[in-house]
Design a protein around this motif. Structure first.
Motif, PDB file in Angstrom:
ATOM      1  N   LEU A   1     -16.221  37.791 -30.295  1.00  0.00           N
ATOM      2  CA  LEU A   1     -16.744  39.043 -30.851  1.00  0.00           C
ATOM      3  C   LEU A   1     -15.645  40.094 -30.855  1.00  0.00           C
ATOM      4  CD1 LEU A   1     -19.485  40.246 -31.836  1.00  0.00           C
ATOM      5  CD2 LEU A   1     -19.820  41.087 -29.506  1.00  0.00           C
ATOM      6  N   ASN A   2     -15.452  40.760 -31.996  1.00  0.00           N
ATOM      7  CA  ASN A   2     -14.550  41.908 -32.121  1.00  0.00           C
ATOM      8  C   ASN A   2     -15.363  43.056 -32.701  1.00  0.00           C
ATOM      9  OD1 ASN A   2     -12.192  40.414 -31.398  1.00  0.00           O
ATOM     10  ND2 ASN A   2     -12.091  39.601 -33.482  1.00  0.00           N
ATOM     11  N   LEU A   3     -15.410  44.178 -31.972  1.00  0.00           N
ATOM     12  CA  LEU A   3     -16.209  45.302 -32.466  1.00  0.00           C
ATOM     13  C   LEU A   3     -15.414  46.596 -32.418  1.00  0.00           C
ATOM     14  CD1 LEU A   3     -19.769  44.688 -30.978  1.00  0.00           C
ATOM     15  CD2 LEU A   3     -19.061  44.493 -33.367  1.00  0.00           C
TER      16      LEU A   3
ATOM     17  N   TYR B   1     -24.589  46.823 -25.761  1.00  0.00           N
ATOM     18  CA  TYR B   1     -24.510  45.903 -26.890  1.00  0.00           C
ATOM     19  C   TYR B   1     -25.184  44.577 -26.560  1.00  0.00           C
ATOM     20  CZ  TYR B   1     -21.107  48.878 -29.276  1.00  0.00           C
ATOM     21  OH  TYR B   1     -20.499  49.920 -29.920  1.00  0.00           O
TER      22      TYR B   1
ATOM     23  N   LEU C   1     -24.761  40.909 -27.082  1.00  0.00           N
ATOM     24  CA  LEU C   1     -23.608  40.078 -27.425  1.00  0.00           C
ATOM     25  C   LEU C   1     -23.965  38.948 -28.387  1.00  0.00           C
ATOM     26  CD1 LEU C   1     -21.751  39.873 -23.992  1.00  0.00           C
ATOM     27  CD2 LEU C   1     -21.240  41.317 -25.971  1.00  0.00           C
TER      28      LEU C   1
ATOM     29  N   ASN D   1     -25.499  39.358 -31.214  1.00  0.00           N
ATOM     30  CA  ASN D   1     -25.362  39.815 -32.596  1.00  0.00           C
ATOM     31  C   ASN D   1     -24.435  41.016 -32.756  1.00  0.00           C
ATOM     32  OD1 ASN D   1     -26.926  42.008 -31.655  1.00  0.00           O
ATOM     33  ND2 ASN D   1     -28.834  41.070 -32.387  1.00  0.00           N
ATOM     34  N   GLY D   2     -23.911  41.547 -31.636  1.00  0.00           N
ATOM     35  CA  GLY D   2     -22.983  42.667 -31.712  1.00  0.00           C
ATOM     36  C   GLY D   2     -23.622  44.006 -32.009  1.00  0.00           C
TER      37      GLY D   2
ATOM     38  N   HIS E   1     -18.215  36.101 -19.629  1.00  0.00           N
ATOM     39  CA  HIS E   1     -17.380  36.720 -20.650  1.00  0.00           C
ATOM     40  C   HIS E   1     -16.198  37.483 -20.053  1.00  0.00           C
ATOM     41  CE1 HIS E   1     -21.400  36.487 -22.684  1.00  0.00           C
ATOM     42  NE2 HIS E   1     -20.647  35.949 -23.609  1.00  0.00           N
TER      43      HIS E   1
ATOM     44  N   HIS F   1     -12.685  43.406 -27.569  1.00  0.00           N
ATOM     45  CA  HIS F   1     -12.761  41.984 -27.841  1.00  0.00           C
ATOM     46  C   HIS F   1     -13.538  41.301 -26.722  1.00  0.00           C
ATOM     47  CE1 HIS F   1      -9.865  42.469 -31.013  1.00  0.00           C
ATOM     48  NE2 HIS F   1      -8.896  42.827 -30.183  1.00  0.00           N
TER      49      HIS F   1
END
Length: 364
Positions: free
Chosen positions: A18-20, A52, A54, A56-57, A337, A352
């Motif tokens: 995941l990158n947000l 958040y 995780l 679906n971000g 994570h 990230h």
């Protein structure tokens, strides 16, 4: 003794899951559950904390209007509220929020408690640490103060000895119910009895001699981590990590009489790792045999720790870059994570998320 770690064969490393991006720089991250993450920042001049999902971000809850940047957050099950609560540090104070509050967006008016910890308007609160039994919250401030909050009474006590500069790192010592350590920009690690408020030991880090006429940054202490078996890792602004083994619990030491105090700051029982040429902003023990470090540019480096003829040895296993990150501010690691947060070249927030299980795969 200055030791450059051994280098293991290169291993493949995965891409983030995941990158947000967010509007403002990420100042802190903390993992609430295997599927949710808390991310602190400032929001148009006010501090904000987003939770958040995780999977679906997406943001599932937010706390806004904290007045200053959110510097740290710690979560625990509260006996008083019979629910999960978050203690959030922002500016000179901390506030407690119930995470089961039905509101999607909370503000300071929804806080269950607020405590002023800074001694004046410039004495900002930095890192928070939660004791393993959830009874105490430790904190450090810009004035160098090290303090503890008794969460059952909300009584605040401050240690008799403070740092000469910013105290940015605090951590409780496992299996030592009255002891904690702190790290400061005075390059000192202080070891406290927080019940007596007394100093038990200290370790002052000296700067390395400049090489090739290039002067390195001073060895400000930027991060501290303790393993469950009593090892301590200290990340510095001059690119090094010191691992103290004086307080380590080993099978051979199991039959020895328990020492009166933790002895992890003995310089002759530690080793130095040269990680990078710039600051090491975060260090975290993944487990007693694995240490994760994060550089200012967001590069993660994993080390394995072993004993060879009673000597502690650190072996560099792998490294990976946080692409797009111009400066890393924070890292969080748990069994599920690994998260790195900071900002990109345009000053926008970025974080990230990797799956920590890949660390074990990369080591084997």
């Amino acid at each position: 003794m200055e030791i450059t770690s051994e280098q293991a064969p290169a291993a493949a490393t995965p891409e983030p899951i995941l990158n947000l991006a967010i509007p403002r720089p990420v100042s802190c991250v903390s993992q609430l559950s295997p599927s949710s993450l808390l991310v602190g920042s400032d929001h148009e001049g006010d501090g904000s904390l987003r939770i958040y999902d995780l999977s679906n971000g997406r943001v599932c809850k937010a706390i806004r209007g904290m007045k200053d940047e959110v510097s740290s957050v710690r979560c625990l099950k509260s006996k008083g509220f019979n629910s999960e609560v978050a203690w959030v540090a922002s500016g000179t104070s901390i506030a407690c929020f119930r995470l089961d509050d039905p509101k999607m967006i909370l503000s300071l008016d929804d806080a269950q408690a607020q405590l002023q910890l800074g001694e004046d308007e410039d004495d900002l609160v930095n890192e928070l640490a939660l004791s393993r039994n959830g009874a105490y919250l430790a904190f450090g401030t810009d004035a160098g103060t090290v303090g503890v909050v008794d969460l059952s009474t909300q009584r605040v006590s401050r240690m008799k000895v403070r740092h000469e500069n910013i105290c940015g790192s605090v951590s409780f010592i496992p299996d030592r119910p009255n002891e904690l350590i702190s790290g400061g920009y005075d390059s000192a690690v202080l070891h406290h009895d927080f019940v007596q408020r007394s100093l038990l030991s200290r370790f002052d880090i000296a700067a390395t001699p400049p090489s090739s006429g290039v002067s390195l940054s001073p060895p400000f202490i930027l991060s501290i981590s303790l393993s469950t078996n009593g090892l301590v890792a200290v990340g510095t602004a001059d690119g090094r990590v010191w691992i103290g083994a004086g307080g380590e619990k080993t099978p051979s030491a199991g039959k020895k009489k328990r020492s009166r105090k933790w002895e992890g700051l003995k310089e002759d029982e530690g080793l130095w790792i040269n990680v990078t040429e710039g600051p090491v902003v975060a260090v975290t023990f993944v487990d007693p045999c694995s240490l994760m470090t994060c550089t200012l540019l967001g590069t993660l480096v994993m080390y394995s720790l072993t004993r060879q003829e009673e000597r502690l040895v650190a072996t560099r296993q792998w490294e990976r870059e946080s692409k797009g990150l111009f400066k890393a501010n924070t890292m969080s690691v748990d069994q599920n994570h690994t998260v790195v947060g900071g900002f990109d070249k345009d000053g926008k927030g970025l974080f990230h998320v990797w799956t920590t299980k890949y660390a074990a795969l990369a080591v084997t």
